[in-house]
Enzyme design. Structure first.
Site, short mmCIF file in Angstrom:
data_model
loop_
_atom_site.label_atom_id
_atom_site.label_comp_id
_atom_site.label_asym_id
_atom_site.label_seq_id
_atom_site.Cartn_x
_atom_site.Cartn_y
_atom_site.Cartn_z
N ASP A 1 0.86 -1.18 0.00
CA ASP A 1 0.00 0.00 0.00
C ASP A 1 0.91 1.24 0.00
O ASP A 1 2.14 1.16 0.12
CB ASP A 1 -0.95 -0.02 1.20
C1 BGC Z 1 -5.06 3.18 0.25
C2 BGC Z 1 -5.25 2.15 -0.83
C3 BGC Z 1 -5.12 2.77 -2.18
C4 BGC Z 1 -3.78 3.47 -2.28
C5 BGC Z 1 -3.53 4.11 -3.62
C6 BGC Z 1 -3.82 4.00 0.05
O1 BGC Z 1 -3.76 5.04 0.94
O2 BGC Z 1 -5.00 2.53 1.50
O3 BGC Z 1 -6.51 1.54 -0.68
O4 BGC Z 1 -5.29 1.81 -3.18
O5 BGC Z 1 -3.71 4.47 -1.27
O6 BGC Z 1 -4.28 5.22 -3.82
#
Ligand code: BGC
Length: 758
Positions: free
Chosen positions: A282
């Site tokens: 993530d």
């Molecule tokens: C979130 C994810 C997301 C990623 C990219 C993160 O902060 O937890 O769910 O896919 O950002 O935007």
């Protein structure tokens, strides 16, 4: 016999073709990797954000030179085929090895045409509709150049304080698994190389939904048995459905952050589940591991690679430290090669080496996004996601003529909040407001409206809601007193008041945990005043999470929970309010009475001091000041018609080994209109080697019945439905008695008992 032979021949040919494809891929990637320098291999492991949707504090820098140097494997955060085409051109024409890029985005519940938030979508209990929404999202997103969706989010959540409960499918592992499969199928289609297929990314692996105290990014502590039996099944289902990628979660699993957890990413995901795709972290999860206390960037990057992470989102820990770690022999070339191979394989499977521009056709967006058919699908799916929580004296559906209806509340004439969280490409200006939808339905009834109150007047709360300086929530220049007075004057002219209240878009979603999950107090005050008029009040509720609605349940004549319905919000709401669509949504999360009851979920374990329905009784599992029951249980939802259930009939009451059981009920539509019921099957294993939950969902069917119609609804049950992970984490069933329960929600069930021996 002939059929069997044809089947075997086809199977042989398919396997042969697959093996041939794999061999072709291997030859290609072997050849490519021979030419790659270590730096170029590490470059493939780097995912950068470039656009306008950062979801953390850090933004990628120096993207262009890195791109030219082959230091980027993929990019995300934007959806502009013209720009992507230029970028892809640089990657495949101006870099040494001409390796195409991944373009990812958080395509969560639709791309341009927005569908209900995932929690709402799950309340359809309709896998055809779930898959269709993901298919349309993929069609639109690939039309805009994307090849990778950061979805489905399949985190089980039992805590409505957690804002991201809105992004998942609720609290149940069985339903969550079905939805996970349908979403993966929808995004990836039947052939990943097609220009309208995109790679799914299952997230957030793992257990992210169990953040302590419902506070986002918080720690998680859980037994292996709870993991395996309740939290892991939807991730596994998505992997089994062929999801091409998996995203790690921010939390720890067994004390080790997911992105450094080798047990999770290698032993479980790859060795036990057979996952063949790649793992991405993530957003900045690699560098955040330093703050978890695991060491500096170099150290956490080596841990991540060794654990089984293939791609580093935004941290650039891989890019900036892996070479050094290799030189210092902290990691091996084989470890870098393995991660690089997995990224290249995924690109190969997406058809990117054959034609890097296959999803970069600038003529597609105009033809394929926000089409009338897509909007029609969004309207239909939204209407099916609404949950009718209360309907006294059949006040709903509203009559289209002969009544004066007052739509009151800050969401009545509002476009902004129709779409819900995570709508990067969705345009709220193009959404249908409730008032527009009601007017489009052309009722002959007199329609009045007034705002009545602000969404909230708490300025520090508003500041939080308007993150990145967006004006999502604002205080009306008209004073609260005048708003209220006008609303009451309007309400007094009406026969029925429709209060349109709830949570705004940014009150749920990422980094949007709340400790008070009631309707914001200014709106609640408005509702109280509307109720005082003595006229029937129908509450149309916008929300991204279960709210505490005890007072509302007591005082409103009807409650229709519409979540955040998407682009066609107002039309879908009008369809249901005026009875063109009979609501059939069922809750996929429990609605507690108070925050104090959380976590509250239907598939809980029994205790040695069972609750007897009386909360005053001493020395039983209860509270001094509240019943244990929720306001609305899992699986609950009304219809404009009524259904009755006959007793559960079993094909046998004594079974042995691999026999199958048929359990059926007679379902009757006892009301005056056609309607759809979701018939739910639950099983309880009363004696086992570990304490088993009081009930678990094991099947469901959606049954449409005309008024007065009756149907036998049957479930075939095999020992598969009896299995669970025991204390040794062995997945098996144990002989003995089982309670088979069928009903319209998790509490209203009829029960019959069978005995099943090995
Ligand atoms: C979130 C994810 C997301 C990623 C990219 C993160 O902060 O937890 O769910 O896919 O950002 O935007």
């Amino acid at each position: 016999m002939k059929q069997t032979c044809t089947f075997l021949l086809l199977l042989f040919l398919a396997t042969y073709q697959l093996n041939a494809q794999d061999a072709k891929m291997k030859t290609f990637i072997d050849g490519l990797m021979k030419k790659m320098t270590t730096e170029e291999k590490i470059g493939q492991l780097n995912l950068v954000v470039s656009g306008y949707v950062p979801t953390g504090a850090v933004m990628s820098e120096g993207v262009e030179p890195k791109l030219k140097n082959g230091q980027i494997g993929g990019m995300f955060g934007f959806h502009d085929p013209t720009r992507m085409k230029q970028i892809q051109k640089v990657a495949v024409e101006n870099t040494r090895l001409k390796i195409p890029l991944f373009f990812g985005l958080d395509v969560i519940h639709g791309h341009k045409t927005i569908f209900p938030i995932p929690l709402g979508l799950s309340c359809t209990w309709d896998m055809g509709l779930v898959e269709k929404s993901a298919r349309i999202a993929a069609q639109e997103a690939t039309a805009e150049g994307l090849n990778w969706a950061f979805s489905p989010m399949v985190d089980i959540a039992r805590d409505p304080r957690w804002g991201r409960i809105s992004e998942g499918s609720g609290e149940d592992p069985y339903l969550g698994s079905q939805i996970a499969k349908a979403m993966v199928k929808g995004y990836q289609g039947d052939d990943l190389t097609k220009n309208n297929s995109m790679m799914a990314c299952v997230k957030h692996f793992a257990l992210y939904g169990a953040a302590e105290a419902g506070r986002d990014y918080n720690t998680v502590d859980m037994s292996r048995s709870t993991m395996y039996n309740y939290y892991l099944p939807p991730y596994k289902a998505a992997v089994d459905a062929g999801a091409g990628s998996v995203m790690t979660s921010f939390n720890v699993v067994d004390e080790i952050p997911a992105s450094a957890n080798r047990w999770l990413l290698t032993d479980l995901l790859r060795n036990q589940w057979g996952f063949k795709g790649f793992v991405v972290t993530d957003y900045t999860a690699v560098m955040e591991m330093s703050l978890h206390g695991l060491g500096d960037l170099q150290q956490v990057s080596t841990l991540a690679l060794k654990a089984g992470v293939d791609m580093d989102m935004v941290s650039e820990g891989f890019l900036n430290t892996l070479k050094k770690s290799l030189d210092e022999k902290k990691i091996t070339m084989a470890e870098i090669d393995l991660a690089c191979r997995r990224i290249l394989e995924a690109k190969w499977k997406m058809g990117l080496f054959d034609d890097p521009y296959r999803r970069l056709d600038e003529s597609r967006p105009a033809k394929e996004t926000m089409t009338p058919e897509n909007r029609k699908a969004s309207r239909e799916i939204a209407a099916r996601s609404f949950v009718l929580l209360k309907n006294d004296n059949q006040i709903l559906p509203l009559k289209k003529s002969g009544q004066t209806l007052a739509f009151i509340g800050p969401f009545a004439d509002n476009h902004r909040d129709m779409l819900g969280t995570w709508v990067i490409a969705g345009e709220w200006e193009k959404s249908v407001s409730v008032m527009e939808g009601v007017k489009n339905a052309s009722p002959q009834s007199i329609i009045l409206s007034a705002k009545g109150s602000n969404i909230t007047e708490d300025t520090s709360f508003i500041h939080r809601l308007n993150f990145y300086g967006q004006k999502m929530v604002a205080i009306d220049p008209i004073s609260p007193e005048t708003l209220m007075r006008t609303a009451l004057e309007t309400a007094n002219k009406a026969d029925i008041i429709v209060a349109v209240l709830g949570e705004s878009q940014s009150m749920s979603g990422e980094s949007s945990s709340r400790t008070d999950i009631g309707i914001p107090k200014e709106q609640r005050r408005l509702l109280e005043e509307l109720v005082k008029t003595g006229k029937p009040v129908v509450l149309v509720l916008f929300t991204g999470r279960p709210l505490t609605l005890e007072w509302e349940q007591e005082h409103c004549a009807a409650i229709l929970n519409v979540w955040a319905p998407g682009t066609e919000a107002g039309n879908a709401i009008a369809d249901v309010l005026f009875g063109d669509v009979n609501p059939g949504g069922k809750l996929t999360t429990t609605f507690p009475r108070s925050v104090g009851q959380i976590p509250l979920y239907y598939n809980h374990k029994p205790t040695g001091r069972p609750y007897n329905g009386e909360y005053q009784t001493k020395f039983l599992t209860n509270y001094l000041d509240s019943p244990n029951e929720p306001v609305y249980p899992f699986g609950y939802g009304l219809s404009y018609t009524t259904f009755s259930y006959g007793d559960v009939k079993l094909s046998k009451t004594n079974l042995k080994g691999n026999e199958t059981l048929t359990a059926s009920v007679t379902l009757t539509n006892t009301g005056k209109m056609a309607g759809e019921e979701t018939v739910q099957l639950y099983i309880h294993d009363p004696v086992a080697s570990i304490s088993r939950p009081v009930k678990e969902l094991k099947g469901f069917q959606k049954i449409m019945l005309k008024a007065g119609e009756r149907r036998e609804v049957s479930f075939r049950i095999s020992t598969e439905e009896l299995k669970f992970y025991n204390k040794d984490l062995k997945y098996d069933w144990e002989p003995g008695d089982f309670d088979i329960m069928i009903g319209g929600d998790s509490e209203a069930v009829k029960i019959a008992r069978v005995n099943w021996v090995k």
